[in-house]
Design a protein around this motif. Structure first.
Motif, PDB file in Angstrom:
ATOM      1  N   TYR A  62      -5.905  -5.639   7.682  1.00  9.10           N
ATOM      2  CA  TYR A  62      -6.989  -4.402   7.996  1.00  9.10           C
ATOM      3  C   TYR A  62      -8.013  -4.787   8.830  1.00  9.10           C
ATOM      4  O   TYR A  62      -8.910  -3.917   9.110  1.00  9.10           O
ATOM      5  CB  TYR A  62      -7.142  -3.423   7.137  1.00  9.10           C
ATOM      6  N   GLU A  63      -8.798  -5.713   8.502  1.00  9.88           N
ATOM      7  CA  GLU A  63      -9.956  -6.630   8.621  1.00  9.88           C
ATOM      8  C   GLU A  63     -10.115  -7.022  10.054  1.00  9.88           C
ATOM      9  O   GLU A  63     -11.204  -6.918  10.830  1.00  9.88           O
ATOM     10  CB  GLU A  63     -10.572  -7.441   7.985  1.00  9.88           C
ATOM     11  N   GLU A  64      -8.919  -7.324  10.672  1.00  7.80           N
ATOM     12  CA  GLU A  64      -8.528  -7.599  12.331  1.00  7.80           C
ATOM     13  C   GLU A  64      -8.577  -6.551  12.966  1.00  7.80           C
ATOM     14  O   GLU A  64      -7.877  -6.705  14.149  1.00  7.80           O
ATOM     15  CB  GLU A  64      -7.793  -8.727  11.909  1.00  7.80           C
ATOM     16  N   ASN A  65      -8.614  -5.424  13.213  1.00  6.48           N
ATOM     17  CA  ASN A  65      -8.061  -4.535  13.506  1.00  6.48           C
ATOM     18  C   ASN A  65      -9.738  -3.075  13.769  1.00  6.48           C
ATOM     19  O   ASN A  65      -9.499  -2.615  13.074  1.00  6.48           O
ATOM     20  CB  ASN A  65      -6.543  -3.627  13.217  1.00  6.48           C
ATOM     21  N   ALA A  66      -9.566  -3.267  14.710  1.00  3.67           N
ATOM     22  CA  ALA A  66     -10.744  -2.126  15.432  1.00  3.67           C
ATOM     23  C   ALA A  66     -10.717  -1.087  14.756  1.00  3.67           C
ATOM     24  O   ALA A  66     -11.854  -0.202  14.666  1.00  3.67           O
ATOM     25  CB  ALA A  66     -11.439  -2.293  16.487  1.00  3.67           C
ATOM     26  N   PHE A  67      -9.519  -0.571  15.274  1.00  7.83           N
ATOM     27  CA  PHE A  67      -8.793   1.434  14.828  1.00  7.83           C
ATOM     28  C   PHE A  67      -8.892   1.339  13.554  1.00  7.83           C
ATOM     29  O   PHE A  67      -9.537   2.552  12.977  1.00  7.83           O
ATOM     30  CB  PHE A  67      -7.533   0.854  15.403  1.00  7.83           C
ATOM     31  N   HIS A  68      -8.464   0.544  12.625  1.00  8.31           N
ATOM     32  CA  HIS A  68      -8.599   0.677  11.085  1.00  8.31           C
ATOM     33  C   HIS A  68      -9.831   0.472  10.465  1.00  8.31           C
ATOM     34  O   HIS A  68     -10.643   1.539   9.863  1.00  8.31           O
ATOM     35  CB  HIS A  68      -7.853  -0.534  10.300  1.00  8.31           C
ATOM     36  N   ILE A  69     -10.916  -0.647  11.719  1.00  7.00           N
ATOM     37  CA  ILE A  69     -11.950  -0.421  10.147  1.00  7.00           C
ATOM     38  C   ILE A  69     -13.328   1.024  11.337  1.00  7.00           C
ATOM     39  O   ILE A  69     -13.476   1.526  10.459  1.00  7.00           O
ATOM     40  CB  ILE A  69     -12.936  -1.328  11.315  1.00  7.00           C
ATOM     41  N   SER A  70     -12.680   1.782  12.637  1.00  2.40           N
ATOM     42  CA  SER A  70     -13.285   3.392  12.934  1.00  2.40           C
ATOM     43  C   SER A  70     -12.475   4.080  12.276  1.00  2.40           C
ATOM     44  O   SER A  70     -13.239   4.819  11.907  1.00  2.40           O
ATOM     45  CB  SER A  70     -13.554   2.845  14.340  1.00  2.40           C
ATOM     46  N   GLN A  71     -11.799   3.730  11.776  1.00  4.63           N
ATOM     47  CA  GLN A  71     -11.276   5.016  11.269  1.00  4.63           C
ATOM     48  C   GLN A  71     -11.746   5.239   9.167  1.00  4.63           C
ATOM     49  O   GLN A  71     -12.023   5.788   9.163  1.00  4.63           O
ATOM     50  CB  GLN A  71      -9.256   5.338  10.712  1.00  4.63           C
ATOM     51  N   GLY A  72     -12.040   3.286   8.989  1.00  7.63           N
ATOM     52  CA  GLY A  72     -12.494   3.770   7.242  1.00  7.63           C
ATOM     53  C   GLY A  72     -14.076   4.565   8.187  1.00  7.63           C
ATOM     54  O   GLY A  72     -14.430   4.601   6.941  1.00  7.63           O
ATOM     55  N   GLN A  73     -14.872   3.598   8.821  1.00  4.49           N
ATOM     56  CA  GLN A  73     -15.915   4.645   9.061  1.00  4.49           C
ATOM     57  C   GLN A  73     -16.121   6.213   8.873  1.00  4.49           C
ATOM     58  O   GLN A  73     -16.708   6.334   8.733  1.00  4.49           O
ATOM     59  CB  GLN A  73     -16.673   4.430  10.526  1.00  4.49           C
ATOM     60  N   ARG A  74     -14.829   6.899   9.766  1.00  2.00           N
ATOM     61  CA  ARG A  74     -14.575   8.506   9.588  1.00  2.00           C
ATOM     62  C   ARG A  74     -14.418   8.567   8.914  1.00  2.00           C
ATOM     63  O   ARG A  74     -15.436   9.254   7.861  1.00  2.00           O
ATOM     64  CB  ARG A  74     -14.020   8.664  10.792  1.00  2.00           C
ATOM     65  N   LEU A  75     -13.856   8.145   7.984  1.00  2.00           N
ATOM     66  CA  LEU A  75     -13.424   8.386   6.104  1.00  2.00           C
ATOM     67  C   LEU A  75     -14.441   8.602   5.663  1.00  2.00           C
ATOM     68  O   LEU A  75     -15.145   8.804   4.890  1.00  2.00           O
ATOM     69  CB  LEU A  75     -11.786   7.574   6.009  1.00  2.00           C
ATOM     70  N   TYR A  76     -15.835   7.340   5.484  1.00  2.00           N
ATOM     71  CA  TYR A  76     -16.726   7.206   4.773  1.00  2.00           C
ATOM     72  C   TYR A  76     -17.573   7.861   5.084  1.00  2.00           C
ATOM     73  O   TYR A  76     -17.962   8.421   3.788  1.00  2.00           O
ATOM     74  CB  TYR A  76     -17.352   5.561   5.477  1.00  2.00           C
ATOM     75  N   THR A  77     -17.837   8.667   5.813  1.00  2.00           N
ATOM     76  CA  THR A  77     -18.324  10.250   6.023  1.00  2.00           C
ATOM     77  C   THR A  77     -18.218  10.898   5.725  1.00  2.00           C
ATOM     78  O   THR A  77     -18.401  11.524   4.679  1.00  2.00           O
ATOM     79  CB  THR A  77     -18.791  10.233   7.171  1.00  2.00           C
ATOM     80  N   TRP A  78     -16.689  11.323   5.627  1.00  2.00           N
ATOM     81  CA  TRP A  78     -16.076  12.564   5.324  1.00  2.00           C
ATOM     82  C   TRP A  78     -15.828  12.657   4.100  1.00  2.00           C
ATOM     83  O   TRP A  78     -15.415  13.454   3.328  1.00  2.00           O
ATOM     84  CB  TRP A  78     -14.300  12.276   6.092  1.00  2.00           C
ATOM     85  N   PHE A  79     -15.469  11.188   3.009  1.00  2.00           N
ATOM     86  CA  PHE A  79     -15.583  11.575   2.028  1.00  2.00           C
ATOM     87  C   PHE A  79     -17.143  11.478   1.160  1.00  2.00           C
ATOM     88  O   PHE A  79     -16.563  11.375   0.111  1.00  2.00           O
ATOM     89  CB  PHE A  79     -14.488   9.863   1.219  1.00  2.00           C
ATOM     90  N   ASN A  80     -17.545  11.844   1.464  1.00  2.00           N
ATOM     91  CA  ASN A  80     -19.535  11.512   1.153  1.00  2.00           C
ATOM     92  C   ASN A  80     -19.713   9.631   0.591  1.00  2.00           C
ATOM     93  O   ASN A  80     -19.670  10.249  -0.171  1.00  2.00           O
ATOM     94  CB  ASN A  80     -19.531  12.951   0.485  1.00  2.00           C
ATOM     95  N   CYS A  81     -19.337   8.767   0.915  1.00  2.00           N
ATOM     96  CA  CYS A  81     -19.615   7.486   0.123  1.00  2.00           C
ATOM     97  C   CYS A  81     -21.078   7.267   0.727  1.00  2.00           C
ATOM     98  O   CYS A  81     -21.660   6.575   0.006  1.00  2.00           O
ATOM     99  CB  CYS A  81     -18.720   6.609   0.800  1.00  2.00           C
TER     100      CYS A  81
END
Length: 186
Positions: free
Chosen positions: A60-79
């Motif tokens: 997960y740490e070495e994959n840009a797609f997973h990190i960008s998805q995490g950025q989107r989810l970070y906002t969606w789940f109101n972190c």
């Protein structure tokens, strides 16, 4: 005759291509990795605590797609509500090098999954496991702990001015002249 030579070359080129494999649908919430993470170096007996890390975090740490998805989810789940874009608020800062429960990706996944006393809720059974790993990978990227090629770009909506490509060109400072920042009184 020429077509006969081109056809095998095209077929070979298509076979040799390798595409990135992406999962577009999450696994059900019931699936989660087994990680045994020690939160402190103390353990009963003569040895240190026994840890079992699955190694999934590196994927997960070495994959840009997973990190960008995490950025989107970070906002969606109101972190952002508690961690204020990683700078800290009612929750701790995520950009610095101080981690109470460990800053490795497995520790972050454990924190999201299990929650922590006095504030951090448990998201076990509420967020699918792969999405928890993606959020954790994005959190690691906030502290610049992922490869530079995989790190997401900064968010221009947080910048007070326009993006660099939208700003007017700056003045060229010739050699031997002081830059404007050097002219300011100290």
């Amino acid at each position: 005759m020429r077509r006969l030579l081109i056809l095998p070359l095209v077929a070979f080129a298509l076979v040799a291509c390798e595409r990135e494999d992406r999962e577009y649908r999450s696994e059900p919430v019931v699936d989660e990795t087994e990680e045994k993470i020690a939160l402190v170096p103390l353990s009963p007996g003569p040895g240190s605590p026994i840890e079992q890390r699955s190694g999934v975090g590196k994927e997960y740490e070495e994959n840009a797609f997973h990190i960008s998805q995490g950025q989107r989810l970070y906002t969606w789940f109101n972190c952002n509500g508690c961690h204020s874009n990683g700078g800290g608020g009612s929750g701790p800062a995520l950009m610095d090098d101080r981690w109470i429960y460990g800053g490795q990706i497995e520790n972050i996944v454990q924190t999201i999954r299990e929650g922590r006393p006095n504030g951090m809720p448990s998201f076990r059974g509420k967020i699918p496991d792969d999405q928890i790993w993606e959020i954790a990978a994005y959190i690691r990227s906030m502290g610049r702990n992922v490869p530079k090629a995989a790190a997401p770009s900064r968010k221009d909506d947080m910048s007070p001015g326009p993006a660099e490509q939208r700003r007017p060109p700056g003045e060229v400072i010739q050699g031997g002249q002081a830059s404007p920042s050097e002219e300011m009184p100290q």
